[in-house]
Design a protein around this motif. Sequence first.
Motif, PDB file in Angstrom:
ATOM      1  N   PHE A   1     -27.978 -23.676  27.259  1.00  0.00           N
ATOM      2  CA  PHE A   1     -28.689 -24.885  27.635  1.00  0.00           C
ATOM      3  C   PHE A   1     -27.800 -25.794  28.482  1.00  0.00           C
ATOM      4  O   PHE A   1     -26.622 -25.988  28.166  1.00  0.00           O
ATOM      5  CB  PHE A   1     -29.116 -25.680  26.390  1.00  0.00           C
ATOM      6  N   SER A   2     -28.376 -26.340  29.552  1.00  0.00           N
ATOM      7  CA  SER A   2     -27.726 -27.457  30.245  1.00  0.00           C
ATOM      8  C   SER A   2     -28.137 -28.742  29.540  1.00  0.00           C
ATOM      9  O   SER A   2     -29.177 -28.802  28.881  1.00  0.00           O
ATOM     10  CB  SER A   2     -28.139 -27.493  31.715  1.00  0.00           C
ATOM     11  N   LEU A   3     -27.315 -29.778  29.681  1.00  0.00           N
ATOM     12  CA  LEU A   3     -27.540 -31.037  28.986  1.00  0.00           C
ATOM     13  C   LEU A   3     -27.819 -32.156  29.975  1.00  0.00           C
ATOM     14  O   LEU A   3     -27.337 -32.128  31.122  1.00  0.00           O
ATOM     15  CB  LEU A   3     -26.317 -31.402  28.137  1.00  0.00           C
ATOM     16  N   ALA A   4     -28.585 -33.125  29.537  1.00  0.00           N
ATOM     17  CA  ALA A   4     -28.826 -34.305  30.373  1.00  0.00           C
ATOM     18  C   ALA A   4     -27.498 -34.952  30.722  1.00  0.00           C
ATOM     19  O   ALA A   4     -26.643 -35.132  29.841  1.00  0.00           O
ATOM     20  CB  ALA A   4     -29.726 -35.288  29.623  1.00  0.00           C
ATOM     21  N   PRO A   5     -27.276 -35.298  32.002  1.00  0.00           N
ATOM     22  CA  PRO A   5     -25.977 -35.836  32.427  1.00  0.00           C
ATOM     23  C   PRO A   5     -25.517 -37.040  31.612  1.00  0.00           C
ATOM     24  O   PRO A   5     -24.311 -37.197  31.358  1.00  0.00           O
ATOM     25  CB  PRO A   5     -26.216 -36.213  33.888  1.00  0.00           C
ATOM     26  N   GLU A   6     -26.450 -37.887  31.189  1.00  0.00           N
ATOM     27  CA  GLU A   6     -26.036 -39.085  30.455  1.00  0.00           C
ATOM     28  C   GLU A   6     -25.396 -38.742  29.108  1.00  0.00           C
ATOM     29  O   GLU A   6     -24.604 -39.527  28.580  1.00  0.00           O
ATOM     30  CB  GLU A   6     -27.225 -40.025  30.242  1.00  0.00           C
ATOM     31  N   LEU A   7     -25.718 -37.573  28.559  1.00  0.00           N
ATOM     32  CA  LEU A   7     -25.095 -37.175  27.295  1.00  0.00           C
ATOM     33  C   LEU A   7     -23.609 -36.898  27.456  1.00  0.00           C
ATOM     34  O   LEU A   7     -22.846 -37.013  26.498  1.00  0.00           O
ATOM     35  CB  LEU A   7     -25.773 -35.926  26.738  1.00  0.00           C
ATOM     36  N   LEU A   8     -23.212 -36.510  28.669  1.00  0.00           N
ATOM     37  CA  LEU A   8     -21.818 -36.117  28.903  1.00  0.00           C
ATOM     38  C   LEU A   8     -20.979 -37.240  29.499  1.00  0.00           C
ATOM     39  O   LEU A   8     -19.840 -36.997  29.918  1.00  0.00           O
ATOM     40  CB  LEU A   8     -21.779 -34.899  29.830  1.00  0.00           C
TER      41      LEU A   8
END
Length: 289
Positions: free
Chosen positions: A248-255
């Motif tokens: 899974f890729s993650l929403a950028p704001e999570l990182l």
Amino acid sequence: MDKVPAAYQATRGSVLDVDTTFYSRLTDPSARERVDSLVVPIREGRAWQVPAGHVMRLTTLEGPQVGDLNLWNRHNPRERFWASRTRQLQRAHVSTFDRLWSTLPYLRPMATIIDDSLAGYGVDEQGGRIHDLLGTRCDPYVNRLLTGEDFDHHCHSNLVRAVLPHGLTEFDVHDVLNVFQCTGLNEDDQYFMKACPAREGDYLELFAEIDLLCALSCCPGGDLSVELWGPDAGDPLLTCHPIGVEVFSLAPELLAGWQPPVPSPYAGGHGLTGPSVDWTAEKRRRAER
């Protein structure tokens, strides 16, 4: 009896001091997108890539099944998962917020466990625990010693076949994380294995700290409810089930604020004299090429 403290303990702000708030938010299913999936068939191995900042989920698709997991730096396979040091820095059976560490001279987290449906298993009445680092992969060499017979679908061989298309060989296959496996030490300090307690749909999720090449074998012992060696050994084929893999890729704001960990900053002199070499820069160059 007083509890003996761990030999390796985190200091505040060190890489061992895990930000549990950050990793907990990575499990939000609404903030991820599946970008890859595959199934590891029974008694086979498969390899796949996971970019840094992505999550991989391993799932028991149809029932209990043990899997043997190897990790490498996708750009530099000399950096690979170090099971024994992970056992010392984390614990002999890993779960949520434990990290999988790489070999020297890199020594950095390769992946962090962020979710584990079996985390509540704890310690059973025989001392068994889940997700084992005490043992390693089954292999045809030990099988030959114990039985006098050749068998080509032990986890070592499955992993060898899985990584060949990625330019690796048998010499690159190394000690594993035995996912979903229940093990411990008996009263004689000997390694034991128990039937896997996982059920259909149980899972383990790991966050890739660096770009990874991963390989997993579906153990030919299946759920390990049938003994593989000894006078009561049998064929556990009917206890074997596939394992699913999702990336899974993650929403950028999570990182936000996260960066892949750098290799160990130790200068690498080892007390030797001679021409000066910036080993820290060299390690970083090899790790990122």
